[in-house]
Design a protein around this motif. Structure first.
Motif, mmCIF file in Angstrom:
data_model
loop_
_atom_site.group_PDB
_atom_site.id
_atom_site.type_symbol
_atom_site.label_atom_id
_atom_site.label_comp_id
_atom_site.label_asym_id
_atom_site.label_seq_id
_atom_site.Cartn_x
_atom_site.Cartn_y
_atom_site.Cartn_z
ATOM 1 N N ILE A 409 4.720 -16.814 62.486
ATOM 2 C CA ILE A 409 3.531 -17.668 62.464
ATOM 3 C C ILE A 409 2.514 -17.142 61.457
ATOM 4 C CG2 ILE A 409 1.547 -18.403 63.839
ATOM 5 C CD1 ILE A 409 3.450 -18.541 66.251
ATOM 6 N N ALA A 410 2.355 -15.822 61.381
ATOM 7 C CA ALA A 410 1.422 -15.247 60.403
ATOM 8 C C ALA A 410 1.832 -15.599 58.974
ATOM 9 C CB ALA A 410 1.363 -13.730 60.578
ATOM 10 N N LEU A 411 3.113 -15.588 58.686
ATOM 11 C CA LEU A 411 3.586 -15.972 57.364
ATOM 12 C C LEU A 411 3.260 -17.434 57.067
ATOM 13 C CD1 LEU A 411 7.061 -14.193 57.404
ATOM 14 C CD2 LEU A 411 5.201 -13.671 55.842
ATOM 15 N N PHE A 412 3.436 -18.296 58.051
ATOM 16 C CA PHE A 412 3.145 -19.711 57.852
ATOM 17 C C PHE A 412 1.635 -19.957 57.722
ATOM 18 C CE2 PHE A 412 7.471 -20.422 59.652
ATOM 19 C CZ PHE A 412 7.951 -21.221 58.632
ATOM 20 N N ILE A 413 0.824 -19.191 58.453
ATOM 21 C CA ILE A 413 -0.631 -19.328 58.312
ATOM 22 C C ILE A 413 -1.054 -18.983 56.896
ATOM 23 C CG2 ILE A 413 -2.847 -18.331 58.993
ATOM 24 C CD1 ILE A 413 -1.731 -18.055 61.828
ATOM 25 N N ARG A 414 -0.528 -17.908 56.369
ATOM 26 C CA ARG A 414 -0.876 -17.494 55.008
ATOM 27 C C ARG A 414 -0.441 -18.552 53.998
ATOM 28 N NH1 ARG A 414 0.835 -15.070 50.468
ATOM 29 N NH2 ARG A 414 -0.450 -13.417 49.579
ATOM 30 N N ALA A 415 0.751 -19.115 54.190
ATOM 31 C CA ALA A 415 1.247 -20.132 53.270
ATOM 32 C C ALA A 415 0.465 -21.441 53.387
ATOM 33 C CB ALA A 415 2.732 -20.385 53.530
ATOM 34 N N ALA A 416 -0.074 -21.728 54.583
ATOM 35 C CA ALA A 416 -0.774 -22.991 54.812
ATOM 36 C C ALA A 416 -2.223 -22.968 54.368
ATOM 37 C CB ALA A 416 -0.711 -23.348 56.304
ATOM 38 N N ALA A 417 -2.815 -21.793 54.158
ATOM 39 C CA ALA A 417 -4.232 -21.707 53.793
ATOM 40 C C ALA A 417 -4.504 -22.438 52.487
ATOM 41 C CB ALA A 417 -4.645 -20.240 53.664
ATOM 42 N N PRO A 418 -5.557 -23.285 52.418
ATOM 43 C CA PRO A 418 -5.860 -24.015 51.185
ATOM 44 C C PRO A 418 -6.120 -23.098 49.997
ATOM 45 C CG PRO A 418 -7.064 -24.951 53.028
ATOM 46 C CD PRO A 418 -6.431 -23.690 53.527
ATOM 47 N N ASN A 419 -6.763 -21.954 50.216
ATOM 48 C CA ASN A 419 -6.912 -20.929 49.189
ATOM 49 C C ASN A 419 -7.104 -19.580 49.867
ATOM 50 O OD1 ASN A 419 -9.663 -20.680 49.960
ATOM 51 N ND2 ASN A 419 -10.282 -22.227 48.466
ATOM 52 N N ARG A 420 -6.986 -18.532 49.079
ATOM 53 C CA ARG A 420 -7.054 -17.191 49.661
ATOM 54 C C ARG A 420 -8.440 -16.864 50.190
ATOM 55 N NH1 ARG A 420 -3.214 -13.465 48.712
ATOM 56 N NH2 ARG A 420 -4.273 -12.432 50.426
ATOM 57 N N ALA A 421 -9.484 -17.451 49.618
ATOM 58 C CA ALA A 421 -10.841 -17.185 50.087
ATOM 59 C C ALA A 421 -11.094 -17.772 51.467
ATOM 60 C CB ALA A 421 -11.858 -17.741 49.092
ATOM 61 N N SER A 422 -10.271 -18.729 51.882
ATOM 62 C CA SER A 422 -10.419 -19.352 53.206
ATOM 63 C C SER A 422 -9.368 -18.850 54.190
ATOM 64 C CB SER A 422 -10.314 -20.880 53.079
ATOM 65 O OG SER A 422 -11.319 -21.384 52.242
ATOM 66 N N LEU A 423 -8.757 -17.723 53.889
ATOM 67 C CA LEU A 423 -7.696 -17.207 54.745
ATOM 68 C C LEU A 423 -8.217 -16.852 56.131
ATOM 69 C CD1 LEU A 423 -4.706 -16.585 54.730
ATOM 70 C CD2 LEU A 423 -5.216 -14.318 53.812
ATOM 71 N N GLY A 424 -9.397 -16.249 56.173
ATOM 72 C CA GLY A 424 -9.968 -15.891 57.468
ATOM 73 C C GLY A 424 -10.258 -17.106 58.317
ATOM 74 N N ALA A 425 -10.865 -18.129 57.728
ATOM 75 C CA ALA A 425 -11.187 -19.338 58.478
ATOM 76 C C ALA A 425 -9.923 -20.073 58.915
ATOM 77 C CB ALA A 425 -12.057 -20.265 57.630
ATOM 78 N N THR A 426 -8.904 -20.093 58.042
ATOM 79 C CA THR A 426 -7.636 -20.737 58.419
ATOM 80 C C THR A 426 -7.010 -20.024 59.604
ATOM 81 O OG1 THR A 426 -7.260 -21.366 56.109
ATOM 82 C CG2 THR A 426 -5.368 -21.430 57.580
ATOM 83 N N ASN A 427 -6.984 -18.711 59.553
ATOM 84 C CA ASN A 427 -6.470 -17.949 60.690
ATOM 85 C C ASN A 427 -7.341 -18.168 61.918
ATOM 86 O OD1 ASN A 427 -4.550 -15.730 61.655
ATOM 87 N ND2 ASN A 427 -6.550 -14.824 62.112
ATOM 88 N N GLY A 428 -8.650 -18.324 61.709
ATOM 89 C CA GLY A 428 -9.549 -18.577 62.830
ATOM 90 C C GLY A 428 -9.258 -19.892 63.528
ATOM 91 N N VAL A 429 -8.940 -20.942 62.746
ATOM 92 C CA VAL A 429 -8.575 -22.231 63.346
ATOM 93 C C VAL A 429 -7.335 -22.065 64.225
ATOM 94 C CG1 VAL A 429 -7.718 -24.545 62.845
ATOM 95 C CG2 VAL A 429 -9.618 -23.619 61.533
ATOM 96 N N ALA A 430 -6.320 -21.377 63.690
ATOM 97 C CA ALA A 430 -5.091 -21.166 64.466
ATOM 98 C C ALA A 430 -5.347 -20.298 65.691
ATOM 99 C CB ALA A 430 -4.025 -20.529 63.571
ATOM 100 N N GLN A 431 -6.166 -19.247 65.528
ATOM 101 C CA GLN A 431 -6.478 -18.368 66.657
ATOM 102 C C GLN A 431 -7.262 -19.105 67.737
ATOM 103 O OE1 GLN A 431 -4.705 -14.969 66.240
ATOM 104 N NE2 GLN A 431 -6.739 -14.227 66.639
ATOM 105 N N MET A 432 -8.166 -19.993 67.304
ATOM 106 C CA MET A 432 -8.954 -20.746 68.267
ATOM 107 C C MET A 432 -8.052 -21.643 69.115
ATOM 108 S SD MET A 432 -12.236 -23.252 67.575
ATOM 109 C CE MET A 432 -11.307 -24.293 66.447
ATOM 110 N N ALA A 433 -7.126 -22.346 68.467
ATOM 111 C CA ALA A 433 -6.194 -23.195 69.208
ATOM 112 C C ALA A 433 -5.303 -22.368 70.132
ATOM 113 C CB ALA A 433 -5.344 -24.003 68.234
ATOM 114 N N ALA A 434 -4.860 -21.203 69.636
ATOM 115 C CA ALA A 434 -4.030 -20.342 70.462
ATOM 116 C C ALA A 434 -4.806 -19.811 71.656
ATOM 117 C CB ALA A 434 -3.480 -19.182 69.627
ATOM 118 N N SER A 435 -6.094 -19.528 71.468
ATOM 119 C CA SER A 435 -6.908 -19.042 72.584
ATOM 120 C C SER A 435 -7.086 -20.111 73.650
ATOM 121 C CB SER A 435 -8.276 -18.582 72.065
ATOM 122 O OG SER A 435 -8.147 -17.463 71.219
#
Length: 491
Positions: A409-435
């Motif tokens: 899942i971490a690999l797919f999150i990194r690949a799905a991020a619109p850009n590298r500067a938004s990697l934290g926010a993209t992971n945050g969206v996934a983490q929020m749903a997982a929480s």
């Protein structure tokens, strides 16, 4: 050297003739992250063995054994309820002010909340302690983002093959601490029998050990860990500039003390800026978020039911094990998970890809759940003998495959991020749903378990419920792309 993964969605003429070179891992900083990875599982696994007994001791169930699982689920869900409300904002903030400040806040919160948990005398106090920890603890998510920051597509699977080492240690040590050192005045009267503090607070000792480790981790982070992104925006400017409503970031430039992945230093990604929430909600992010949520839903429901099943009397559908035995089993599970991922994950990824590993992992949940009633039936018929322990071992071995879903899942999150500067926010969206899923998972599973073991109800209801969760995770996994390059090439 590893070969780039090809798939049916990649045209043959676009496939490279030469294999990609694996970028070396930045071990100086990666080793610090591996050390910090121990904290989150250590704190949670320290609590796991004695939570059922703690619920009984507090008296919130009024002696009703069938309600122990329900209140244990409320405790676990309270952490994720607070976590779900804050994790996206912590992750998004880390894109602007840096990963390190957010991580320091998280480590301090873990320490304070663990001390508070050990000093709690009522169920409400326990819930408040877990809520405080969940609201401020973004450590697991931030560490994942930092691994993504310092790796690329060639060495990220290798990095995640090492991550299980600290998790293995923590998952082995944590249950032993919680199981062996809870109620120390009763268990070790010669050593702790004279301590009035430990008699009044029988679960303070294991919680204090975890809290002190968090303080050590805070010092290591402050002194040794370098920032993994540039930090150009002061916090006050973010607040006055409308941080939560729009993207605020000056153009990023690499600095001398920044961890830069050599494989991506020339790609111009430092000139990108964090995107607002609306721009993050692409189809790729939605797919990987749904997979993270459904996997977390099943995994947390199973993780809640497992120790409660062990602690529940045999006649009510469980196995009648005491906290030390439960702690030993959970510790063994942690060791098995760590060794298997360390030895096999990178090789399996190179051979089969992240999608195949993930689908296999969530599918393994089905036979894992079926073994619950089998174990109880054997214990009723023959007592706790060799047949029971063989089935318990088989069940724990099956969870190895499920554990490998998270690096995928971490690999797919990194690949799905619109850009590298938004990697934290993209992971945050996934983490929020997982929480959110982790709120629903433990609470619903605990309630269904308590309902199913009551007289006159179908004892298999909890197993039908868990198998349905597993099928949901399998169905969601089918939407993942056949290869990471399908998403990476379109960024």
């Amino acid at each position: 050297m590893i070969a780039r993964q090809d798939d049916e969605e990649t045209p043959l003429l676009q496939r490279p003739e030469q294999p990609m070179t694996r970028t070396p891992l930045p071990w100086k900083q990666f080793s610090v992250i591996l050390f910090l990875e121990m904290l989150d599982p250590l704190s949670s696994q320290t609590l796991a063995p004695f939570i059922p007994q703690l619920v009984r001791d507090i008296g919130v169930t009024d002696g009703d054994e069938s309600q122990v699982g329900r209140y244990a689920g409320i405790l676990q869900s309270s952490y994720y309820a607070a976590h779900a409300l804050t994790i996206f904002h912590w992750s998004q903030l880390s894109d602007h002010v840096g990963r390190k400040p957010v991580l320091l806040i998280a480590l301090l919160a873990i320490s304070v909340s663990m001390f508070s948990f050990g000093l709690s005398k009522t169920f409400l106090d326990l819930v408040i302690s877990r809520v405080v920890c969940g609201a401020f603890d973004a450590s697991n998510g931030i560490l994942k983002i930092m691994v993504m920051d310092m790796t690329d597509i060639t060495n990220m699977p290798e990095a995640y093959s090492y991550v299980p080492i600290p998790w293995m240690i923590a998952n082995a040590v944590g249950p032993l601490i919680g199981g062996s050192l809870s109620r120390p005045a009763d268990r070790f009267p010669d050593i702790f029998g004279r301590s009035e503090l430990l008699k009044a607070y029988p679960y303070l000792l294991p919680c204090s050990i975890s809290a002190l480790f968090a303080l050590v981790a805070w010092l290591v982070t402050y002194c040794r860990l370098q920032e993994s992104i540039s930090t150009k925006a002061p916090l006050w400017e973010l607040i006055t500039g409308g941080f939560f409503g729009q993207s605020y970031s000056k153009p990023r430039q690499p600095s001398s003390n920044l961890i830069v992945n050599p494989g991506e230093a020339n790609r111009g990604e430092f000139q990108s800026k964090p995107l607002p929430l609306r721009a993050l909600l692409t189809s790729k992010v939605s797919i990987v978020t749904a997979n993270y949520a459904t996997t977390g839903l099943f995994d947390m429901a199973f993780s809640l039911v497992l120790p409660v099943f062990y602690a529940t009397p045999i006649e009510l559908g469980g196995l009648s094990l005491d906290p030390p035995c439960i702690g030993a089993l959970l510790a063994a599970q942690g060791v098995v998970h760590g060794i298997s991922q360390l030895l096999f994950y990178a090789r399996l990824h190179d051979r089969f890809g992240a999608r195949a590993i993930h689908i296999t992992g969530v599918s393994s949940g089905i036979p894992t759940i079926i073994l619950f009633p089998v174990i109880n039936a054997l214990a009723r018929a023959h007592g706790i003998g060799m047949a029971v322990w063989l089935c318990v071992a088989a069940q724990l071995m099956l969870t190895m495959s499920l554990n490998m879903c998270y690096p995928c899942i971490a690999l797919f999150i990194r690949a799905a991020a619109p850009n590298r500067a938004s990697l934290g926010a993209t992971n945050g969206v996934a983490q929020m749903a997982a929480s959110v899923a982790r709120i629903v998972g433990p609470a619903s599973a605990a309630s269904v378990f308590s309902y199913s073991i009551q007289e006159g109800h179908d004892a298999w209801l909890i197993y039908y419920f868990l198998i349905a969760m597993a099928f949901l995770a399998v169905g969601t996994a089918l939407f993942l792309p056949c290869g990471l390059s399908v998403w990476e090439d379109h960024q």
